[in-house]
Design a protein around this motif. Sequence first.
Motif, short mmCIF file in Angstrom:
data_model
loop_
_atom_site.label_atom_id
_atom_site.label_comp_id
_atom_site.label_asym_id
_atom_site.label_seq_id
_atom_site.Cartn_x
_atom_site.Cartn_y
_atom_site.Cartn_z
N LEU A 106 9.41 -3.96 -12.02
CA LEU A 106 8.45 -3.01 -12.44
C LEU A 106 6.94 -3.54 -12.48
N LYS A 107 6.95 -4.81 -13.09
CA LYS A 107 5.59 -5.52 -13.07
C LYS A 107 5.23 -5.72 -11.69
N THR A 108 5.98 -6.15 -10.81
CA THR A 108 5.69 -6.49 -9.26
C THR A 108 5.39 -5.16 -8.69
N ILE A 109 5.97 -4.14 -9.03
CA ILE A 109 5.51 -2.65 -8.21
C ILE A 109 3.98 -2.65 -8.62
N LEU A 110 3.69 -2.72 -9.91
CA LEU A 110 2.52 -2.26 -10.71
C LEU A 110 1.42 -3.47 -10.17
N GLY A 111 1.53 -4.49 -9.90
CA GLY A 111 0.69 -5.67 -9.45
C GLY A 111 0.45 -6.49 -10.63
N ILE A 112 0.72 -6.44 -11.66
CA ILE A 112 0.80 -7.10 -12.65
C ILE A 112 1.21 -8.71 -12.43
N VAL A 113 2.50 -8.61 -11.98
CA VAL A 113 3.16 -9.86 -11.29
C VAL A 113 2.89 -9.79 -9.82
N LYS A 114 2.39 -10.97 -9.16
CA LYS A 114 2.13 -10.90 -7.91
C LYS A 114 3.44 -11.18 -6.91
N VAL A 115 3.35 -10.79 -5.61
CA VAL A 115 4.47 -10.91 -4.93
C VAL A 115 4.18 -12.29 -4.08
N SER A 116 5.16 -13.13 -4.29
CA SER A 116 4.97 -14.46 -3.68
C SER A 116 5.52 -14.41 -2.09
N GLU A 117 6.60 -13.81 -2.01
CA GLU A 117 7.11 -13.72 -0.69
C GLU A 117 7.56 -12.17 -0.41
N GLY A 118 7.44 -11.85 0.83
CA GLY A 118 8.03 -10.30 1.01
C GLY A 118 6.83 -9.33 1.04
N GLU A 119 7.20 -8.14 1.47
CA GLU A 119 6.07 -6.96 1.36
C GLU A 119 6.34 -5.70 0.84
N MET A 120 5.56 -5.28 0.45
CA MET A 120 5.57 -3.92 -0.41
C MET A 120 4.60 -2.94 0.13
N TYR A 121 5.18 -1.80 0.33
CA TYR A 121 4.48 -0.56 0.93
C TYR A 121 4.50 0.55 0.13
N PHE A 122 3.24 1.45 -0.11
CA PHE A 122 3.42 2.47 -1.09
C PHE A 122 2.56 3.45 -0.43
N ARG A 123 3.20 4.76 -0.13
CA ARG A 123 2.74 5.85 0.61
C ARG A 123 2.26 5.33 2.10
N GLY A 124 3.15 4.56 2.59
CA GLY A 124 2.90 4.16 4.13
C GLY A 124 2.11 2.85 4.28
N GLU A 125 1.29 2.41 2.92
CA GLU A 125 0.12 1.54 3.10
C GLU A 125 0.63 0.32 2.48
N ARG A 126 0.23 -0.91 3.13
CA ARG A 126 0.78 -2.12 2.60
C ARG A 126 0.02 -2.38 1.30
N ALA A 127 1.00 -2.53 0.09
CA ALA A 127 0.40 -2.59 -1.15
C ALA A 127 0.19 -3.79 -1.78
N ASP A 128 1.05 -4.85 -1.32
CA ASP A 128 1.36 -6.02 -2.33
C ASP A 128 0.05 -6.97 -2.39
N GLN A 129 -1.08 -6.73 -1.72
CA GLN A 129 -2.40 -7.28 -2.05
C GLN A 129 -3.70 -6.49 -3.03
N LEU A 130 -2.98 -5.17 -3.30
CA LEU A 130 -3.97 -4.38 -3.94
C LEU A 130 -3.83 -4.71 -5.35
N SER A 131 -5.03 -4.50 -6.15
CA SER A 131 -5.10 -4.76 -7.50
C SER A 131 -4.25 -3.57 -8.14
N THR A 132 -3.94 -3.79 -9.50
CA THR A 132 -3.39 -2.63 -10.47
C THR A 132 -4.01 -1.42 -10.15
N ALA A 133 -5.32 -1.46 -10.52
CA ALA A 133 -6.21 -0.42 -10.49
C ALA A 133 -6.11 0.71 -9.26
N GLU A 134 -5.89 -0.25 -8.04
CA GLU A 134 -6.33 0.57 -6.66
C GLU A 134 -4.61 0.86 -6.44
N ARG A 135 -3.70 0.27 -7.05
CA ARG A 135 -2.28 1.26 -6.97
C ARG A 135 -2.23 2.32 -7.90
#
Lengths: 247, 402
Positions: free
Chosen positions: A56-85
């Motif tokens: 859950l914290k990874t999805i929110l961006g509190i814990v950073k993704v070290s490998e792999g990708e995350m997409y939210f609403r079609g947009e690459r999201a794993d580099q976004l800040s929590t506020a942006e998500r």
Amino acid sequence: MGERSNVAEREKLLELKKVTTHYGPIRVLTDVDMVIYPGEMVCLLGGNASGKSTTLKTILGIVKVSEGEMYFRGERADQLSTAERIERGMAVVPENRRIFSKMTVLENLEMGAYLRDDKKGIKEDMDYVFELFPRVKERLHQKGGTMSGGEQQMLAMGRALMSRPKLILMDEPSMGLAPLFVERIFEIIKQVNERGISVFVVEQNANVALSIADRGYVLQTGEVVLSGPAKELLNNEAMKKAYLGEV
Amino acid sequence: MAVSSVSRAKRKVNWLPWLLLLGIAVIIIGRIIYLYSLDPRFNTAFFLRAFIESVKLGSLYALIALGYTMVYGIIRLINFAHGEVFMVGAFMTYFFFTFTPYPWFISAIYAAIIAYGSMRVLEFFRGSMRDPLVLAAGGVIFIGLTVLVSSITFPFWLALICSMIFTGVLGIVIDRVAYFPLRTAPRNSLLITAIAVSFLLQNLGLLVFTNRQTPFRPDTPLIQPLQLTVGNGQVFSNWLLLAIPLITAILVVVLTLFVNRTRLGKAMRASAQDAETAQMMGVSVNKVIATTFLLGSMLAAAGGAMWGLNFGSLNQPAILGILPGIKAFSAAVIGGIGSLPGAVIGAIIIGFLENFTTAIFPKTATFQGVTEFKDTFAFILLIIVLLVRPSGIVGEDLSEKV
């Protein structure tokens, strides 16, 4: 919400692709694949220390993704800040409610709408929250910390709804609540879900969660070991033994 | 048996500080009654003046204490550099209202700090330091300020505002350069860094402002004499007697309104309670921390300017900030660190303790000790409060955090 046979072609709301995360040198999640479709209710099950909250914290961006990708609403999201998500439509009901105990109930709700500017929309959503939780309206000018556990859970859910989210993430909504209240809370989660908001619930109470969810994932030491429609999971032998408490 | 004896022993320890407090109160009140009834020099006017003077001194401490308490509330750091921030605020005010005796390159150093800080602030809105707009703004601010600061003399009120802006930005720069990289480090590292920043600022101050007594006599009506008739006595002072508490009250009210009513203020309170959850609501905690440093340092600068007005001169920059800083810190702890009203209450109490006691025990052969030791009163009270009620007067239970 009915059958989901054609899921492959549908637009995905959230997608984790082989996500691995670390706390310092310790690997917590390993190659987690996960999908949430719009309007769906998905639950994440698993024992203690299986990585549920970390997911859950990874999805929110509190814990950073070290490998792999995350997409939210079609947009690459794993580099976004929590506020942006959160701006893009996530909201969270954290573990143990975590309401702001020294702020009033109204201020707690306002914090939920922190990133929003449209006064009219905020007013509408607040009325919706009051409709869902009449109790919250009664306590509006009371300090959050003076409410009971169940009321705090309602407030935490109301606070999450205040951002008009596309996806609500819930971490153990049943924790520390009386059984009667657990039922009531899940009823409300269902109601919220029926409004078209996707819900992602992390739960230890597998029976209750699976009885209302569309699909489920089971996590064990940071890996997805089982996934599928909720009904299948409820009848799965391994599942029954490990989590559902039936012999 | 064992349990009850332990609890009894505990109660026994708590008696002493209460007795001490009671003793101090009895001595002070007894002395006031004694003077008032027996000595005609100590009339109503005298006590009125001593009263307002105490509030005035307390106000000065309050302006510094608010910075300590705000920063502690948000990042749980006792910002030991805050006393030096106060010192910089005082000297910068002087710097703005006097025709500068400093060469242009020193103005350039100030301008560079302001420009850098402004760019850091703009970074929040534009996303990157390398954004052309941010770079351009930094350049304009740098050149403009260098020219402005080395050539123009401001009236006092404008000097005060400029100094508050400068010192506020300095606060952000300190946070960004020294504390930001240690956000996730153990708290002790942060504390040691704060002490290092404090030493750095002391020595920079010594280098830039030079080691001399700096007269602080701006052209302002506030230092004109003020004469009041009360009963059969008269109060001779200057307008600062009323202006300092008033200005402090205004600043405190503005700060309270900001914290309670605005969105950023609410985000500040939320972050102070639970930074991670605030982040989950979309609050940018670093922005909130920067705001906290900005506000705390601005208040300290206002305090510094009024400190200079009040005493008519500024001491050596290396030591100016130390004593007021530590006393204000004591005030914040006495009031309950992390609480805004607590800081003000604690500061006023220390103001009274320090000023009232020296007023009623005048510096004669008999009472020389009292006046000489006035600086220690704040710390005696600090020790007593820490023994009786470690969370401070209005602070909640320290074990509250779940």
